[in-house]
Design an enzyme around this catalytic site. Structure first.
Site, mmCIF file in Angstrom:
data_model
loop_
_atom_site.group_PDB
_atom_site.id
_atom_site.type_symbol
_atom_site.label_atom_id
_atom_site.label_comp_id
_atom_site.label_asym_id
_atom_site.label_seq_id
_atom_site.Cartn_x
_atom_site.Cartn_y
_atom_site.Cartn_z
ATOM 1 N N TYR A 94 0.768 -1.344 -0.410
ATOM 2 C CA TYR A 94 -0.080 0.047 0.368
ATOM 3 C C TYR A 94 0.772 1.562 0.121
ATOM 4 O O TYR A 94 1.604 1.562 0.775
ATOM 5 C CB TYR A 94 -0.723 0.105 1.304
ATOM 6 C CG TYR A 94 -1.909 0.903 1.636
ATOM 7 C CD1 TYR A 94 -2.972 1.344 0.896
ATOM 8 C CD2 TYR A 94 -1.528 2.047 2.287
ATOM 9 C CE1 TYR A 94 -3.471 2.501 1.156
ATOM 10 C CE2 TYR A 94 -1.804 3.536 2.705
ATOM 11 C CZ TYR A 94 -3.359 3.622 1.587
ATOM 12 O OH TYR A 94 -4.453 4.496 2.077
ATOM 13 N N ASP A 126 9.579 2.762 -1.326
ATOM 14 C CA ASP A 126 8.526 3.550 -0.184
ATOM 15 C C ASP A 126 9.129 2.972 1.130
ATOM 16 O O ASP A 126 8.226 2.263 1.612
ATOM 17 C CB ASP A 126 7.197 2.542 -0.222
ATOM 18 C CG ASP A 126 6.208 3.828 0.468
ATOM 19 O OD1 ASP A 126 6.407 4.335 1.213
ATOM 20 O OD2 ASP A 126 5.042 3.527 0.004
ATOM 21 N N LYS A 185 6.173 9.166 8.480
ATOM 22 C CA LYS A 185 5.312 8.988 9.726
ATOM 23 C C LYS A 185 6.722 9.548 10.323
ATOM 24 O O LYS A 185 6.027 10.584 11.843
ATOM 25 C CB LYS A 185 4.990 7.085 10.061
ATOM 26 C CG LYS A 185 3.789 7.021 9.154
ATOM 27 C CD LYS A 185 3.371 5.747 9.497
ATOM 28 C CE LYS A 185 2.812 5.062 8.169
ATOM 29 N NZ LYS A 185 1.266 4.976 8.460
HETATM 30 N N1 HOZ Z 1 -2.817 3.171 6.446
HETATM 31 C C1 HOZ Z 1 -2.388 3.310 7.601
HETATM 32 C C2 HOZ Z 1 -2.393 1.694 8.459
HETATM 33 N N2 HOZ Z 1 -1.356 1.131 7.466
HETATM 34 C C3 HOZ Z 1 -4.063 3.215 8.572
HETATM 35 C C4 HOZ Z 1 -3.659 4.817 8.622
HETATM 36 C C5 HOZ Z 1 -5.061 5.478 9.661
HETATM 37 O O1 HOZ Z 1 -5.955 4.424 10.142
HETATM 38 O O2 HOZ Z 1 -5.106 6.590 10.870
#
Ligand code: HOZ
Length: 429
Positions: free
Chosen positions: A142, A237, A265
């Protein structure tokens, strides 16, 4: 009625699914999402005042736990000077200097506000640089929610069983070639067929959006070699893995140099910052130097950059990632051992402060193997742990996170909770 329930009911009227990001809705595990009101160190406290040991850590950013005093002080100091200027600041330069020092494959870098912007922009730059349109990604990886990347994607798309998003034009999705993670033969075949058309290969060099899957030995090197041969831009990524698995990310651990890297992050320490960067000749395609456009009013926001700088400086302490890796291993191997002792085939995989727990005897190598894991058992463990005051990611397809604030007490408490949880699972079997 619990306060969590009440807030969820009200939110569902006004916010689609009651949440601002799908995985939070507990759709994969069922039940009522916890609405948090504060966090401190390894703990979060929900709207009913219940305390949990947090293994989500805001999905990665909180490398030092919640409300670390040094990070808070940096935020306070920045905030006093103004919240946003929409003009360059010395702090952004400081961040650029630090990122290029810690991740040497990044010769030039640009800051964005989210990982999605970073990956979307990296793809656009790769397309502009090569003059090609097609990209290659891996099933279950992802890379945020831009159109080209929402094809056979992990994270929330997996949780909700719809790996390719609605609303993405078929014509655009057709430009994304997808192969299985760790499938060297499929990658070679894709390059044989499309090599001359491929602008970029984008990969999570350790996959953290289909739970936590390591690259096979030689897999990343194969991607490097094929991209070099075909003039394709290799994008790592590292939004999730950057500064989480090691100071220099996966590329430092495995000794592979990508052409471009995306970060996020941890570099914001809990505030919205991400980045994309890489080779100078590629990054020079960006406006205002080149023709590839990308922009953002809040890009490089001084408060967020300050939180990120403080977070990164703390992570530069000698031995930081070794110690974090030991804690993570202790708690995750401990949970898996307790699971096995209770009769469940289980294993754990961890690197630095990231981990995967699997209801399966051996670590999965790709998405089909992740999907073989016993999801019902995961969901039951999730709820038993939640009752016990341990907050795991609310999906069998997400990685977990440990912070430097997870001390011996938190780990022992977690293991005791796991032992009681497995006993409950066993009793119910
Ligand atoms: N994209 C996040 C997990 N891989 C989730 C982000 C969220 O829900 O804060």
């Amino acid at each position: 009625m619990s306060r969590n329930q009440e807030l969820f009911d009200r939110s569902r009227h006004l916010i689609p699914g009651g949440v601002n990001s799908p995985v939070r809705a507990f759709g994969g595990v069922g039940g009522v999402p916890r609405f948090f009101q504060r966090g401190q160190g390894p703990h979060v406290y929900d709207a009913d005042g219940k305390r949990y040991i947090d293994y989500v850590c805001s999905w990665g950013p909180l490398l030092h736990g919640h409300a670390h005093p040094v990070v808070l002080e940096a935020v306070r100091a920045a905030m006093e000077k103004g919240l946003s200027f929409g003009a360059p600041t010395g702090l952004e330069l400081e961040m650029a200097e630090l990122l290029t020092e810690l991740v040497p494959s990044i010769e030039q870098v640009r800051l964005t506000s989210s990982g999605t912007e970073a990956t979307m922009s990296a793809i656009r730059v790769a397309r502009g640089f090569t003059g090609r349109s097609r990209i290659l990604k891996f099933d279950g990886c992802y890379h945020g929610h831009s159109d080209s990347l929402l094809v056979k994607a992990g994270s929330g798309l997996l949780t909700f069983g719809q790996p390719s998003s609605g609303g993405v034009p078929a014509e655009l999705a057709a430009l994304t070639t997808v192969v299985d993670y760790n499938d060297a033969a499929a990658v070679r075949a894709a390059f044989d067929q499309y090599g001359h058309e491929l602008a970029a290969v984008i990969v999570e060099p350790i996959a953290g959006n289909m739970n936590f899957v390591l690259p096979d030995p030689g897999f990343l090197q194969l991607l490097r070699d094929l991209c070099t041969q075909h003039g394709t831009v290799l994008i790592f990524d590292e939004v999730m893995t950057g500064f989480r698995v090691a100071l220099g990310g996966v590329q430092a651990l495995y000794g592979i140099t990508p052409d471009m890297t995306t970060l996020g992050k941890v570099i914001g320490g809990g505030l919205p910052i991400a980045a994309f960067g890489g080779r100078r000749d590629i990054m020079s395609c960006l406006a205002p130097l080149g023709s590839v456009y990308q922009a953002g009013t809040l890009s490089g926001n001084p408060v967020a950059v300050s939180a990120g700088l403080a977070t990164l400086h703390l992570a530069q302490e000698e031995g930081f990632h070794v110690a974090l890796g030991e804690r993570t291993r202790e708690v995750t191997e401990g949970i898996a051992a307790l699971g096995r002792a209770a009769g469940f085939p289980m294993c754990a995989v961890s690197v630095g402060g990231m981990f995967g727990l699997f209801f399966r005897a051996t670590p999965p190598r790709n998405l089909p193997e992740v999907m073989e894991c016993d999801r019902d058992s995961f969901n039951r463990l999730f709820h038993a742990m939640l009752d016990e005051g341990v907050y795991l990611a609310p999906s069998a397809y997400e990685a977990g996170f440990v912070s430097a604030a997870h001390d011996g007490d938190a780990i022992q408490e977690t293991l005791a909770a796991a032992e009681r949880s497995f006993a409950r699972l066993r009793a119910a079997a």
